[in-house]
Design a protein around this motif. Structure first.
Motif, short mmCIF file in Angstrom:
data_model
loop_
_atom_site.label_atom_id
_atom_site.label_comp_id
_atom_site.label_asym_id
_atom_site.label_seq_id
_atom_site.Cartn_x
_atom_site.Cartn_y
_atom_site.Cartn_z
N SER A 313 -5.93 -0.95 9.49
CA SER A 313 -4.84 -1.05 10.47
C SER A 313 -3.70 -0.12 10.07
O SER A 313 -3.75 0.56 9.04
N THR A 314 -2.66 -0.09 10.91
CA THR A 314 -1.43 0.62 10.54
C THR A 314 -0.57 -0.33 9.72
O THR A 314 -0.24 -1.42 10.18
N ILE A 348 3.84 -6.57 -4.99
CA ILE A 348 3.46 -5.71 -3.87
C ILE A 348 3.73 -6.46 -2.57
O ILE A 348 3.32 -7.62 -2.42
N GLU A 349 4.42 -5.79 -1.64
CA GLU A 349 4.71 -6.38 -0.33
C GLU A 349 3.95 -5.59 0.74
O GLU A 349 4.16 -4.38 0.89
N PHE A 350 3.08 -6.27 1.47
CA PHE A 350 2.29 -5.64 2.53
C PHE A 350 2.88 -6.05 3.88
O PHE A 350 3.08 -7.24 4.13
N LYS A 351 3.08 -5.04 4.75
CA LYS A 351 3.60 -5.33 6.09
C LYS A 351 2.71 -4.61 7.11
O LYS A 351 2.62 -3.38 7.08
N TYR A 352 2.11 -5.38 8.00
CA TYR A 352 1.16 -4.82 8.97
C TYR A 352 1.83 -4.61 10.32
O TYR A 352 2.57 -5.47 10.79
N ASP A 353 1.52 -3.46 10.93
CA ASP A 353 2.15 -3.12 12.22
C ASP A 353 1.28 -3.51 13.40
O ASP A 353 1.78 -3.60 14.53
N GLU A 380 2.10 -10.42 7.28
CA GLU A 380 2.62 -9.80 6.07
C GLU A 380 2.43 -10.76 4.91
O GLU A 380 2.33 -11.97 5.11
N PHE A 381 2.32 -10.21 3.73
CA PHE A 381 2.20 -11.07 2.56
C PHE A 381 2.62 -10.31 1.30
O PHE A 381 2.69 -9.08 1.29
N GLY A 382 2.92 -11.07 0.27
CA GLY A 382 3.27 -10.48 -1.02
C GLY A 382 2.25 -10.86 -2.07
O GLY A 382 1.61 -11.91 -1.97
N ALA A 383 2.09 -10.01 -3.05
CA ALA A 383 1.12 -10.28 -4.13
C ALA A 383 1.78 -10.06 -5.48
O ALA A 383 2.61 -9.17 -5.65
N ASN A 384 1.39 -10.90 -6.43
CA ASN A 384 1.83 -10.74 -7.83
C ASN A 384 0.64 -10.28 -8.66
O ASN A 384 -0.44 -10.88 -8.59
N VAL A 385 0.86 -9.24 -9.43
CA VAL A 385 -0.22 -8.70 -10.26
C VAL A 385 0.27 -8.67 -11.71
O VAL A 385 1.31 -8.09 -12.02
N ILE A 386 -0.48 -9.31 -12.57
CA ILE A 386 -0.11 -9.39 -13.98
C ILE A 386 -1.22 -8.78 -14.84
O ILE A 386 -2.40 -9.04 -14.60
N GLN A 387 -0.81 -7.96 -15.78
CA GLN A 387 -1.76 -7.43 -16.77
C GLN A 387 -1.19 -7.69 -18.15
O GLN A 387 -0.03 -7.34 -18.43
N ALA A 388 -1.99 -8.29 -19.00
CA ALA A 388 -1.61 -8.47 -20.40
C ALA A 388 -2.73 -7.87 -21.23
O ALA A 388 -3.90 -8.21 -21.02
N PHE A 389 -2.40 -6.93 -22.11
CA PHE A 389 -3.47 -6.32 -22.89
C PHE A 389 -3.02 -5.90 -24.29
O PHE A 389 -1.84 -5.67 -24.54
N VAL A 390 -4.00 -5.86 -25.16
CA VAL A 390 -3.80 -5.43 -26.55
C VAL A 390 -4.61 -4.16 -26.75
O VAL A 390 -5.75 -4.07 -26.30
N SER A 391 -4.00 -3.17 -27.38
CA SER A 391 -4.69 -1.92 -27.69
C SER A 391 -4.63 -1.67 -29.19
O SER A 391 -3.58 -1.90 -29.81
N ILE A 392 -5.72 -1.22 -29.75
CA ILE A 392 -5.66 -0.75 -31.14
C ILE A 392 -6.31 0.62 -31.24
O ILE A 392 -7.28 0.93 -30.53
N TRP A 393 -5.74 1.45 -32.08
CA TRP A 393 -6.29 2.78 -32.37
C TRP A 393 -6.86 2.71 -33.78
O TRP A 393 -6.22 2.15 -34.68
N PHE A 394 -8.04 3.27 -33.96
CA PHE A 394 -8.66 3.13 -35.28
C PHE A 394 -9.37 4.42 -35.69
O PHE A 394 -9.42 5.36 -34.89
#
Lengths: 394, 78
Positions: A313-314, A348-353, A380-394
């Protein structure tokens, strides 16, 4: 039952394959350091919750070869607006994806190969990718190009005899250019062609009930069997004098379904002392609808192709990000050279026309929230996106 | 189809080989002037596991696709 499926999930394995391969070719002359990442992701919005882990490991050998492996999982619980309008109940499902990539560095050229397999109870996708990149002009310029081939199988959990194929081809070229001591820019171009069963076997379009024009009736969507899209993106990163980075990008998109889209992005990265890094980003996306999309068709079989997928959609979306990273073991600890803990939040906020909330016209006319078909409020709707991450360099 | 792909790959390899011959152009940013570009903050894709996920989040909900250049940042550089 998988009602909220969409074409983008179909594409996921191709995206993942490219994502797996391309970061490794970011500098053609040097392979990236050995690294392991463990991420938990959670998306919640529009009646849909998707969460799961992703684990990525990269290891190089003899400074010439590198192997990358990724496992990714989506655990989905969905009662989206499409599910509600269809009258179905909430469903749960799971998708597992495995990727394996291999790289070979020879002089200033890096070659990469990757394979991705994605499986769920009613969908299977396999993608193979090949790419190369090359440093040029005193390493001021890096060019890259790639090709992917995908083969999907679409099934229907309510009809065991249903199975359809999709074939995909993707061609990519890119160039990145050091412009000054503190500014680098890049341009990427990608053409993707799909052929096969491109619609969602569960999704419906809607048309006006000929017996009561305040109501609607659902019928299965019909899509074209081919789609070709073109995207070109320009990105830049600029190093600020006080050690911070501002970055931005624009992408222009068109396809043979007459969708046209613009994506803008602007971000800022700011370190604090030695160990903390903060990031903020805003992203704006806008698209025009596909030529065979309509929120409400006038009658059944009104035209050859009919869709009511809100992703066709638009609409526009606005995304805001804040994130923080904390580095630990900066001087090394046993086999670990350094590590980081990261938390990112995106709203994120989505709004449909031209996609209306069809739940409203399914109410009884006596309900105060009722509106007839075609007059419902825009969705229209809103979304919550969560990322939790651990990085190691070896 | 396979023949067509082979021709395209051969053309790509030939293009890269041809451009390699131009590798002796004098760089206007010297190697010793690239400490800012080499800073970890300037990494085109510092967290591939995260950018691949976010690309998926957007791509799953939008009509547009492609040209991400390796996970969100798009810059195949640094």
């Amino acid at each position: 039952m998988s009602l909220a499926r969409n074409k983008a999930r179909i594409l996921w394995s191709m995206v993942a394959g490219a994502a797996l391969a391309l970061p490794l070719v970011s500098s053609a002359g040097v392979l990236p350091d050995d690294r392991a990442d463990a991420l938990y992701h959670r998306y919640e919005g529009g009646g849909v919750t998707i969460q799961g882990p992703s684990v990525l490991v990269r290891k190089k050998m003899a400074e010439k070869y590198a192997v990358t492996a990724n496992y990714y999982q989506d655990m989905i619980t969905s009662a989206s607006i499409d599910v509600e309008v269809s009258g179905a109940s909430q469903y749960k499902e799971e998708r597992d994806q495995y990727s394996l990539g291999f790289e070979y560095l020879r002089g200033k050229t890096t070659y990469n190969l990757s394979y991705t397999n994605s499986e769920e109870n009613d969908y299977e996708a396999q993608t193979a990718s090949f790419g190369l990149s090359q440093d040029l002009f005193g390493d001021l310029t890096t060019i890259s190009m790639g090709f992917s081939r995908g083969a999907d199988k679409v099934r229907n959990s309510t009809d065991p005899s249903f199975e359809r194929d999709i074939d995909r081809w993707s061609y990519r070229v890119g160039v990145s250019q050091i412009l000054t001591k503190s500014f680098i820019a890049a341009m990427n171009l990608e053409v993707i062609t799909d052929e096969g069963f491109l619609n969602n076997p569960y999704r419906s379009y809607r048309y006006i009930d000929p017996n009561d024009n305040r109501r609607f009736i659902l019928a299965q969507e019909i899509y074209p069997r081919t789609r070709t899209s073109n995207a070109v993106a320009l990105n830049g990163r600029y190093f600020l004098p006080y050690r911070a980075v501002v970055y931005g990008g624009y992408r222009f998109f068109t396809d043979t379904w007459r969708i046209r889209a613009d994506t803008f992005e602007l971000g800022y990265i700011h370190p604090i002392k030695q160990q903390w890094t903060l990031e903020a980003r805003v992203r704006y996306y806008q698209q025009d609808n596909a030529e065979f999309y309509s929120d409400l068709f006038g009658r059944v079989n009104q035209q050859n192709f009919m869709a009511r997928d809100k992703e066709l959609s638009t609409f526009n979306s606005m995304a805001f990000r804040i994130g923080a990273s904390y580095e630990f073991a900066q001087t090394g600890w046993r086999f670990v050279k350094k590590g980081s803990v990261n938390l990112f939040y995106d709203r994120i906020e989505f709004k449909y026309d031209d996609f209306r909330d069809a739940r409203v016209s399914k109410l009884l006319p006596t309900d105060p929230g009722y509106a007839p078909a075609g007059s419902e409020p825009l969705y229209e709707f809103g979304a919550n996106v969560i990322q939790a991450f651990v990085s190691i360099w070896f | 189809m396979i023949k067509g792909i082979a021709v395209k790959v051969a053309a790509a390899v030939a293009l890269v080989s041809g451009l390699s011959a131009c590798g002796n152009i004098e760089p206007w940013v010297k190697p010793y002037e690239r400490q800012q570009l080499a800073d970890p903050l300037m990494a085109a894709n510092p967290n591939p596991v995260s950018s691949a996920y976010m690309d998926h989040v957007f791509e799953a909900r939008e009509g547009a696709r492609g040209a991400l250049g390796g996970g969100g940042g798009g810059c195949g550089c640094n």
